[in-house]
Design a protein around this motif. Structure first.
Motif, short mmCIF file in Angstrom:
data_model
loop_
_atom_site.label_atom_id
_atom_site.label_comp_id
_atom_site.label_asym_id
_atom_site.label_seq_id
_atom_site.Cartn_x
_atom_site.Cartn_y
_atom_site.Cartn_z
N PHE A 153 0.86 -1.18 0.00
CA PHE A 153 0.00 0.00 0.00
C PHE A 153 0.91 1.24 0.00
O PHE A 153 1.51 1.58 1.01
CB PHE A 153 -0.93 -0.02 1.22
N LEU A 160 -9.92 0.27 -2.18
CA LEU A 160 -11.08 -0.45 -1.64
C LEU A 160 -11.53 0.18 -0.33
O LEU A 160 -12.73 0.32 -0.06
CB LEU A 160 -10.73 -1.92 -1.40
N LYS A 163 -15.04 2.84 0.73
CA LYS A 163 -16.02 2.32 1.69
C LYS A 163 -16.03 3.09 3.01
O LYS A 163 -17.02 3.07 3.73
CB LYS A 163 -15.64 0.86 1.93
N VAL A 168 -2.60 -3.08 4.91
CA VAL A 168 -3.54 -2.11 5.46
C VAL A 168 -4.92 -2.77 5.40
O VAL A 168 -5.34 -3.24 4.34
CB VAL A 168 -3.56 -0.78 4.68
N ILE A 169 -5.59 -2.84 6.55
CA ILE A 169 -6.85 -3.58 6.63
C ILE A 169 -7.96 -2.63 7.08
O ILE A 169 -7.80 -1.92 8.08
CB ILE A 169 -6.75 -4.76 7.62
N GLY A 170 -9.07 -2.61 6.37
CA GLY A 170 -10.18 -1.76 6.80
C GLY A 170 -11.20 -1.59 5.69
O GLY A 170 -11.12 -2.25 4.67
N PRO A 171 -12.16 -0.70 5.86
CA PRO A 171 -12.37 0.11 7.08
C PRO A 171 -12.93 -0.75 8.21
O PRO A 171 -13.75 -1.62 7.97
CB PRO A 171 -13.40 1.14 6.63
N LEU A 172 -12.49 -0.49 9.45
CA LEU A 172 -12.93 -1.29 10.58
C LEU A 172 -13.69 -0.42 11.58
O LEU A 172 -13.56 0.81 11.58
CB LEU A 172 -11.71 -1.94 11.26
N GLY A 173 -14.44 -1.07 12.44
CA GLY A 173 -15.22 -0.36 13.46
C GLY A 173 -16.51 0.20 12.89
O GLY A 173 -16.75 0.18 11.68
N LYS A 174 -17.35 0.69 13.81
CA LYS A 174 -18.63 1.27 13.38
C LYS A 174 -18.41 2.73 13.02
O LYS A 174 -17.69 3.44 13.73
CB LYS A 174 -19.64 1.18 14.52
N THR A 198 -11.03 -7.30 14.21
CA THR A 198 -12.24 -7.86 13.61
C THR A 198 -13.08 -8.62 14.64
O THR A 198 -14.00 -9.35 14.27
CB THR A 198 -11.91 -8.81 12.45
N CYS A 202 -13.12 -2.82 18.80
CA CYS A 202 -12.93 -2.92 17.35
C CYS A 202 -14.23 -3.17 16.59
O CYS A 202 -14.35 -2.77 15.44
CB CYS A 202 -11.89 -3.98 17.01
N VAL A 203 -15.18 -3.88 17.20
CA VAL A 203 -16.45 -4.14 16.50
C VAL A 203 -17.64 -3.40 17.10
O VAL A 203 -18.55 -2.99 16.39
CB VAL A 203 -16.77 -5.65 16.37
#
Lengths: 470, 278
Positions: B2, B24, B28, B86-92, B219, B237-238
């Motif tokens: 990335f 990606l 989002k 790089v991982i995401g988007p995460l969380g509310k 996650t 995280c969630v």
């Protein structure tokens, strides 16, 4: 062959050589070191080559066991591995982690009077032999169908589906949320039971067959199921596992030094924290370690803690030895490595110091009452039996549940009351069109081979769907 | 990989901005969400809330302060280099609603996280007052951007080197005295968020905070990020990272953030020694 015939079924089962307990309890190298060529052929010769082999019925993915063992006995290792591949794309993994005693080996006729043929050891041998000496030649593949399938999750069931469908000519993409594929094979099962290099090579085998593996893809966040359909996938398989850790919900559980087994093992295995500070992820190193629970995950956690230098490691379990869900071999290995078992014991609260660090826990002794719905005798606390146990690291391995991250973003898919996905047990079909599911996200936490069996059935059903329709 | 397409050293060279190619995620992501980054093969996974996203360019922006080995390692990455994962988007995402008068309070690099939330709250028609603070003038970030994103901006520094002399809570108190505040959003160091929550509680004004516990996967599969909210254990995280500030057990969060302080210290010192040597 004639001179070997007399030996068939009568010779003793050849144990696989392994590292001595005193040595291995402090290193992360694999415990069993594998058969030599001569040992594999000797063990293979014990197989009676039954006409109606019970062992095959015991294998959830129906590997032709007498077939591949016969080829090993003849010294045709190349033929043997290709024979396995037609049914199982992950033999190096299965040979190591399947509970053979309750599957293939449990049905072996030789085992009725003596010890069963070491099917798992032989499967492992031939997979390892191919990796080290093989030509790298791939099994045949059906002509391309032009159909696209997405497999969500790269654990044992997802990899099985990917392996089956790629061989049937479909285009397969595996989507993994972590930065490495393998699911529980890479984050959960430790290096000393399943070397990560071997998992990587099994995944690489699938990639050479044409499977596309995409990591860092969190389905439900990065992309939704409906968006996958919009991208042109015609079928989706969900093999996302049961990755939601359960805690005990006891006072003091958020003290520093109390971790879920998922966190502890993820740090150790996926992030390689046992090599800290050569890698950047730290892991707590306890002196007096307690593992709560008695399944395979508990054994893996306890043995990892021992290897990280703990002075003592205790398994604390509320039922008795008989009810322990771990494989007998894992319990035996743990005991050999000096892990102590505190059975019929249950924690009631955790105690910490002024810095919020765990120092001990209060426990109660238990006794067994009448069997409950699961058929296991229910543990009942013995009044007044409270006692204190010193501990600076507690690993909670009391099971896991369904992670709601994916299912929350897919409201039109049926779930059962525990949040697991509803799927037809014969086909893996969910209530959402074009979506299949299998493995722990359907059954709850179970075994690698059951997840693979579910993957096999779903792959057959997906193939039918792509060929004929829903 | 990335790729980093833009890099800026803000505030004394210890606060770094990276704009990263991640189409990606950019496509989002919503305000309030975070990503997990890992620099290289042996690196650890670090959560950072996004300061901005550009769906058209396919980039996300993170702003971080160099506080340990991993952020020091991130700092060495230049334009053209990249993050391995790089991982995401995460969380509310932040729950956005037209409420009327809203106060956004940011401290330190928390201002970066607050920026997209402030902008979104204003865009849907809220009257947004923004209060940002830093220890000293040189550590203040995104002043002009925050000014543009809100109806009114107030700045404070602990040492009085710029703007109001004192804590963000002093300025917030004045705003609360004026009455009519429907929502406070506070993002910054844990002691600041705790102080804000204690203050707004006495005025009975709903307060959102964004928590920053230790994370591994992001996650929901490990519980390393668990926090106590309203007496119940939640996974930041969630279930988060945003929670009702009046329900959060901040003392427990501060305590849990110290879990690896020894290991982190050694790791950082070794890395700095190694860097000085080369």
């Amino acid at each position: 062959m004639t001179e070997k015939k007399g030996k068939k079924g009568k010779a003793a089962r050849l144990a696989m050589p392994e590292q001595a307990p005193e040595v291995r309890k402090r290193n992360f190298k694999e415990v069993p070191t594998g058969y030599t060529v001569a040992m594999a052929q000797e063990e293979a010769a014990r197989c009676l080559q039954c006409k109606k082999p019970g062992c095959m019925e015991g294998c959830p993915v129906s590997v032709d066991i007498p077939g591949f063992i016969g080829l090993i006995a003849e010294g045709d290792f190349t033929g043997a591995i290709r024979h396995i591949w037609t049914k199982n794309a992950l033999p190096a993994v299965c040979g190591r982690v399947c509970p053979q005693e309750s599957q293939c080996e449990g049905r072996c006729i030789v085992g009725k009077k003596g010890e069963p043929v070491a099917i798992g050891n032989l499967e492992r041998f031939v997979a390892d032999w191919e990796r080290e000496n093989g030509t790298g030649e791939l099994p045949p593949k059906a002509p391309a169908t032009g159909k696209k399938v997405a497999v969500v999750g790269s654990g044992p069931s997802g990899l099985t589906v990917a392996g089956d469908l790629i061989q049937k000519g479909h285009s397969v993409t595996v989507l993994e949320a972590f930065h490495k594929p393998g699911g529980v094979l890479v984050y959960g099962i430790p290096e000393f039971r399943l070397p990560k290099a071997i998992v990587a090579q099994e995944v690489n085998f699938l990639e050479r067959l044409g499977v596309n593996v995409e990591v860092n893809a969190v389905i439900g966040r990065t992309v939704s199921l409906d968006e996958l359909f919009e991208q042109g996938y015609e079928a989706i398989y969900l093999g996302v596992g049961a990755g939601l850790p359960r805690f005990m919900n006891l006072p003091g559980e958020n003290l520093i030094g109390i971790l879920s087994a998922n966190e502890y093992l993820t740090r150790a295995n996926l992030m390689k924290a046992y090599r800290f500070p050569d890698v950047d992820t730290p892991i707590p190193k306890g002196k007096n370690v307690v593992v709560l629970g008695a399944g395979n995950v508990a054994m893996d956690s306890a043995r990892t803690a021992m290897r990280l230098g703990a002075e003592n490691v205790k398994i604390v379990y509320r039922r008795s030895r008989e009810e322990m869900p771990a494989r007998a071999a894992e319990i035996h290995h743990a005991e050999e490595e000096g892990i102590e078992f505190f059975l019929l014991t249950n924690p009631t609260r955790f105690i910490g110091n002024e810095k919020g660090r765990l120092t001990g826990m209060e426990c109660l002794r238990m006794e067994l009452g009448e069997p409950d719905d699961s058929g296991r005798r229910r543990p009942i606390a013995i009044e007044g039996s409270e006692f204190h146990m010193d501990t600076d690291l507690v690993i909670v391995a009391v099971g896991s549940g369904a992670n709601p991250l994916l299912t929350q973003s897919t409201p039109d898919m049926g779930l059962n009351k525990w949040g697991y996905i509803e799927a037809d047990p014969e086909t893996g079909k969910t209530t959402k069109k074009g979506v299949w599911a299998g493995g722990d996200i359907v059954t709850g936490a179970a075994t690698v081979i059951l997840a693979m069996g579910a993957g096999r059935k779903a792959a057959d059903s997906i193939h039918q769907y792509l060929t004929w329709g829903w | 990989m990335f790729k980093i397409v833009k890099r800026e050293e803000m505030a004394e060279g210890t606060v770094i901005l990276n704009e990263i190619e991640a189409p990606l995620i950019a496509n989002k992501a919503k305000p309030g969400q975070f990503v997990i980054l890992k620099a290289n093969e042996d690196g650890e996974r670090i959560p950072l809330t996004m300061a901005d996203t550009d769906a058209e360019k396919g980039t996300i922006t993170i702003i971080y302060m160099v506080v340990g080995k991993s952020t020091a390692l991130f700092k060495t990455l230049q334009v053209g280099d990249g993050f391995q994962d790089v991982i995401g988007p995460l969380g509310k995402p932040t729950h956005l609603e037209k409420l009327g008068k809203v106060v956004c309070v940011g401290g330190g690099t928390g201002v970066a996280v607050l920026h997209p939330i402030t902008r979104a709250l204003k865009e849907i028609g809220n009257d947004v007052t923004c209060i940002i603070g830093a220890r000293t003038k040189d550590l203040l970030i995104l002043e002009s951007q925050m000014k543009a994103a809100s109806n009114e901006l107030k700045v404070c520094t602990d040492d009085g080197s710029y703007g109001h002399h004192g804590f963000v809570t002093d300025v917030l108190k004045e705003a609360l005295e004026g009455g009519d505040v429907k929502l406070v959003v506070a993002i910054g160091p844990v002691p600041m968020m705790k102080a804000v929550a204690n203050l707004t509680r006495s005025y009975d004004v709903k307060t959102l905070v964004s928590l920053n516990p230790i994370m591994i996967d992001g996650t929901g599969m490990c519980g390393g990020c668990r926090v106590t909210v309203g007496g119940k254990t939640k996974f930041a995280c969630v279930d988060g990272p945003e929670f009702d500030g009046h329900q959060v057990n901040f003392d427990e969060l501060m305590m849990r953030l110290q879990a690896y302080c020894e290991e982190e210290k050694h790791c950082y010192e070794d890395f700095c020694t190694l860097q000085d040597a080369t």
